[in-house]
Design an enzyme around this catalytic site. Structure first.
Site, PDB file in Angstrom:
ATOM      1  N   LYS A  51       0.846  -1.207   0.000  1.00 17.45           N
ATOM      2  CA  LYS A  51       0.000   0.000   0.000  1.00 17.45           C
ATOM      3  C   LYS A  51       0.874   1.247   0.000  1.00 17.45           C
ATOM      4  CE  LYS A  51      -1.704   1.617   4.010  1.00 17.45           C
ATOM      5  NZ  LYS A  51      -1.362   3.011   4.287  1.00 17.45           N
ATOM      6  N   ASN A  52       1.899   1.263   0.844  1.00 13.28           N
ATOM      7  CA  ASN A  52       2.674   2.494   1.017  1.00 13.28           C
ATOM      8  C   ASN A  52       3.691   2.721  -0.092  1.00 13.28           C
ATOM      9  OD1 ASN A  52       1.150   2.896   3.240  1.00 13.28           O
ATOM     10  ND2 ASN A  52       2.747   2.387   4.728  1.00 13.28           N
ATOM     11  N   CYS A 106      -5.442  12.274  11.875  1.00 14.05           N
ATOM     12  CA  CYS A 106      -6.090  10.962  11.788  1.00 14.05           C
ATOM     13  C   CYS A 106      -6.017  10.355  13.183  1.00 14.05           C
ATOM     14  CB  CYS A 106      -5.367  10.089  10.761  1.00 14.05           C
ATOM     15  SG  CYS A 106      -3.801   9.465  11.352  1.00 14.05           S
ATOM     16  N   ARG A 140      -0.677  14.657  12.335  1.00 15.47           N
ATOM     17  CA  ARG A 140      -0.203  14.407  10.942  1.00 15.47           C
ATOM     18  C   ARG A 140       0.024  15.731  10.199  1.00 15.47           C
ATOM     19  NH1 ARG A 140      -1.305   9.024   9.686  1.00 15.47           N
ATOM     20  NH2 ARG A 140       0.366   9.136   8.182  1.00 15.47           N
ATOM     21  N   ASP A 142       4.621   1.035  12.149  1.00 17.72           N
ATOM     22  CA  ASP A 142       3.410   0.336  11.702  1.00 17.72           C
ATOM     23  C   ASP A 142       3.322  -1.077  12.263  1.00 17.72           C
ATOM     24  OD1 ASP A 142       3.329   1.787   8.344  1.00 17.72           O
ATOM     25  OD2 ASP A 142       2.870   2.587  10.322  1.00 17.72           O
ATOM     26  N   ARG A 200      -8.503  -0.810   4.710  1.00 18.65           N
ATOM     27  CA  ARG A 200      -7.681   0.220   4.051  1.00 18.65           C
ATOM     28  C   ARG A 200      -6.337  -0.352   3.616  1.00 18.65           C
ATOM     29  NH1 ARG A 200      -6.077   4.411   7.612  1.00 18.65           N
ATOM     30  NH2 ARG A 200      -4.779   4.835   5.797  1.00 18.65           N
TER      31      ARG A 200
HETATM   32  C1  EPZ Z   1       4.070   7.046   6.035  1.00 13.53           C
HETATM   33  O1  EPZ Z   1       3.260   8.064   6.605  1.00 13.53           O
HETATM   34  C2  EPZ Z   1       3.192   5.810   5.982  1.00 13.53           C
HETATM   35  N1  EPZ Z   1       2.030   6.060   5.139  1.00 13.53           N
HETATM   36  C3  EPZ Z   1       2.746   5.446   7.397  1.00 13.53           C
HETATM   37  O2  EPZ Z   1       2.004   4.224   7.305  1.00 13.53           O
HETATM   38  C4  EPZ Z   1       3.986   5.189   8.252  1.00 13.53           C
HETATM   39  O3  EPZ Z   1       3.575   4.915   9.578  1.00 13.53           O
HETATM   40  C5  EPZ Z   1       4.887   6.439   8.235  1.00 13.53           C
HETATM   41  O4  EPZ Z   1       5.209   6.777   6.861  1.00 13.53           O
HETATM   42  C6  EPZ Z   1       6.180   6.222   8.997  1.00 13.53           C
HETATM   43  O5  EPZ Z   1       6.869   5.161   8.457  1.00 13.53           O
HETATM   44  C7  EPZ Z   1       2.165   5.997   3.797  1.00 13.53           C
HETATM   45  O6  EPZ Z   1       3.244   5.769   3.270  1.00 13.53           O
HETATM   46  C8  EPZ Z   1       0.916   6.225   2.989  1.00 13.53           C
HETATM   47  P1  EPZ Z   1       6.005  10.536   8.059  1.00 13.53           P
HETATM   48  P2  EPZ Z   1       3.777   9.595   6.589  1.00 13.53           P
HETATM   49  O7  EPZ Z   1       5.858  11.761   7.234  1.00 13.53           O
HETATM   50  O8  EPZ Z   1       4.496   9.873   5.343  1.00 13.53           O
HETATM   51  C9  EPZ Z   1       5.752  13.931  11.382  1.00 13.53           C
HETATM   52  C10 EPZ Z   1       0.169   2.810   7.650  1.00 13.53           C
HETATM   53  O9  EPZ Z   1      -0.329   2.294   8.658  1.00 13.53           O
HETATM   54  N2  EPZ Z   1       5.648  14.871  10.268  1.00 13.53           N
HETATM   55  O10 EPZ Z   1       7.257   9.739   7.934  1.00 13.53           O
HETATM   56  O11 EPZ Z   1       2.623  10.476   6.939  1.00 13.53           O
HETATM   57  C11 EPZ Z   1       4.501  13.065  11.529  1.00 13.53           C
HETATM   58  O12 EPZ Z   1       3.514  13.732  12.288  1.00 13.53           O
HETATM   59  C12 EPZ Z   1       0.609   4.260   7.685  1.00 13.53           C
HETATM   60  O13 EPZ Z   1       0.333   2.213   6.557  1.00 13.53           O
HETATM   61  C13 EPZ Z   1       5.687  16.237  10.520  1.00 13.53           C
HETATM   62  O14 EPZ Z   1       5.790  16.666  11.667  1.00 13.53           O
HETATM   63  O15 EPZ Z   1       4.786   9.561   7.802  1.00 13.53           O
HETATM   64  C14 EPZ Z   1       5.024  11.845  12.232  1.00 13.53           C
HETATM   65  O16 EPZ Z   1       5.087  12.108  13.612  1.00 13.53           O
HETATM   66  C15 EPZ Z   1       0.383   4.903   9.039  1.00 13.53           C
HETATM   67  N3  EPZ Z   1       5.573  17.107   9.479  1.00 13.53           N
HETATM   68  C16 EPZ Z   1       6.443  11.697  11.679  1.00 13.53           C
HETATM   69  O17 EPZ Z   1       6.783  12.975  11.123  1.00 13.53           O
HETATM   70  C17 EPZ Z   1       5.448  16.666   8.180  1.00 13.53           C
HETATM   71  O18 EPZ Z   1       5.357  17.505   7.267  1.00 13.53           O
HETATM   72  C18 EPZ Z   1       6.605  10.626  10.607  1.00 13.53           C
HETATM   73  O19 EPZ Z   1       5.719  10.955   9.583  1.00 13.53           O
HETATM   74  C19 EPZ Z   1       5.416  15.279   7.949  1.00 13.53           C
HETATM   75  C20 EPZ Z   1       5.528  14.404   9.005  1.00 13.53           C
END
Ligand code: EPZ
Length: 427
Positions: A22-23, A116, A121, A305, A397
């Protein structure tokens, strides 16, 4: 009907061909906008998040059709640059389309994806990366108005190796003049898969899987097709289901390194793990002992995850397993459901201590989010009696036919109101 009824106590045995990731597929579907021609995505899982991404592409004027596990996208006819609120809120990772829409059309209108179940997020890192490339982004009451008069390659230093921000920067940089260097880039395997797809589209991308990714130019060319990597979190989920239920599973079409931190944790707990080039076999035929301290980190650290899933495997393990959740601020929401099944879990801020109990008992619980819901399924497989899981839509999902897959391996998973499984399955 979104209530699952799981009768625990059935061991899992058999072979699993793990679904596409998915990711990985979501940013690749966004990247298809850059092509301006037909692209074929192979091994594309049938998930509600993928359906949502196809809806966004159709809204933008692209053609997006599925034939089995192949999704054909033709972005030649793209006519719009906006993603409406309902589609943004249906799948918060829709923000990943922003960079590609800008690179293709130099304007984009979308709403804040919003928080979410896992937390706020924010997308500040996404927006800063796009502004560094020259995008003007106005934020007004939850709406984002973006435009640029030509993106220009630059050095982007991410304050945190955000997966989504890395992907958005990569996609926008494909439309920029000159070279872009992303420093402190996320190193997840899904980033490497995106690089592979972008290269097949004619982009010059290098460094994915390391903390420095460079993008220097993009000469679109026809593409035959891209096979999406297997889903490493689904692999981790199936290993943890086996650990909860007992039995022996072989996962096929996987890259063992992609989820080695989870395999190693289960091995330390007493499971037997056999790794081959494209398969992993797990055998769980003895009581488990507590996991060593689990601390979630960006890849190659322990994946956030998989934290709920490994916690499920620890609920009956002898001793106390300590979890530290460093990535999301609200990722212990599955704990309440586990406690209702008899688990002994103490939560303090970002840490959770799980003390193994002798038995879990079926209970009425609710899925709170995608991976938390899957963790309740895993726990239910190892519980005595029937567990009812409401709001199972969260699970759909990210997991393709999880109920059918588990039943094929010996589990007893039904939708509420469904006829009991055939007698031999129930034995
Ligand atoms: C991706 O989410 C994945 N989703 C998530 O999987 C996964 O948990 C996450 O990466 C971490 O590996 C998809 O790929 C669709 P991040 P993403 O940006 O990109 C903070 C699942 O269950 N942050 O690496 O949203 C954020 O709040 C999902 O399949 C900021 O502060 O994750 C978090 O605390 C859940 N500002 C941390 O960074 C930003 O602009 C990591 O987020 C972006 C992120």
């Amino acid at each position: 009907m979104n209530v699952w009824k799981i009768t625990g106590g059935h061991r899992l045995c058999g072979d699993v061909r793990v679904q596409g990731s998915k990711n990985a597929v979501l940013p690749i579907m966004a990247a298809s906008i850059l092509a301006g021609c037909e692209t074929e995505i192979i091994n594309c899982p049938q998930l509600s998040d993928v359906e949502a991404a196809m809806e966004i592409l159709r809204h933008l004027g692209c053609r997006a059709e599925r034939e089995g596990d192949i999704v054909n996208i033709d972005s030649h006819g793209m006519t719009r640059t906006d993603i409406p609120r309902d589609l943004m809120h249906e799948m918060r990772s829709s923000v990943i389309f922003l960079g590609a829409i800008l690179a293709r059309t130099h304007e984009a209108q979308l709403t804040y994806p919003g928080g979410c179940e896992l937390g706020a997020r924010p997308i500040d890192m996404h927006l800063e990366a796009l502004r560094a490339l020259g995008a003007q982004i106005e934020e007004d009451g939850g709406k984002l108005e973006c435009r640029d008069s030509g993106l220009v390659g630059t050095r982007i230093a991410l304050p945190f190796p955000s997966v989504g921000a890395t992907e958005n920067a990569m996609l926008a940089a494909c439309g920029a003049a000159g070279q872009t260097t992303i420093v402190n880039a996320a190193k997840e395997p899904e980033i490497v898969d995106l690089q592979c797809f972008l290269r097949s589209l004619g982009a010059s991308v290098a460094g994915a899987g390391t903390s420095i990714v460079t993008i220097s130019g993009f000469a679109p060319r026809q593409i035959v097709g891209h096979r999406v990597m297997s889903d490493r979190i689904v692999s981790a989920t199936m290993l943890c289901c086996a650990a909860c239920a007992g039995g022996a599973l072989t996962l096929h079409g996987v890259v063992p390194d992609d989820f080695e931190t989870v395999s190693a944790a289960l091995e330390e707990m007493g499971c037997t793990i056999e790794r081959r080039s494209m398969s992993v076999k797990i055998v769980c035929d003895r009581p488990l002992r507590a996991a060593r301290a689990i601390t979630t980190r960006p890849y190659p650290g322990f994946p956030t995850d998989a934290q709920p899933l490994l916690m499920a495997a620890c609920l009956k393990a002898a001793g106390t397993s300590e979890f530290m959740e460093n990535i999301f601020e609200n990722r212990f929401r599955h704990v309440d459901g586990m406690r209702r099944m008899g688990a002994d879990i103490a939560v303090s801020g970002r840490t959770a201590s799980v003390t193994g109990v002798r038995e879990l008992a079926g209970a009425e619980v609710s899925a709170t989010d995608l991976r938390g819901g899957a963790a309740l399924v895993a726990a239910a497989l190892g519980a005595q009696g029937v567990t009812q899981i409401a709001d199972s839509g969260h699970i759909l999902r990210g997991y393709e036919d999880l109920d059918r897959l588990l039943n094929s391996l010996g589990a007893d998973v039904r939708f509420e109101g469904e006829e009991p499984l055939s007698l031999e399955n129930a034995m």
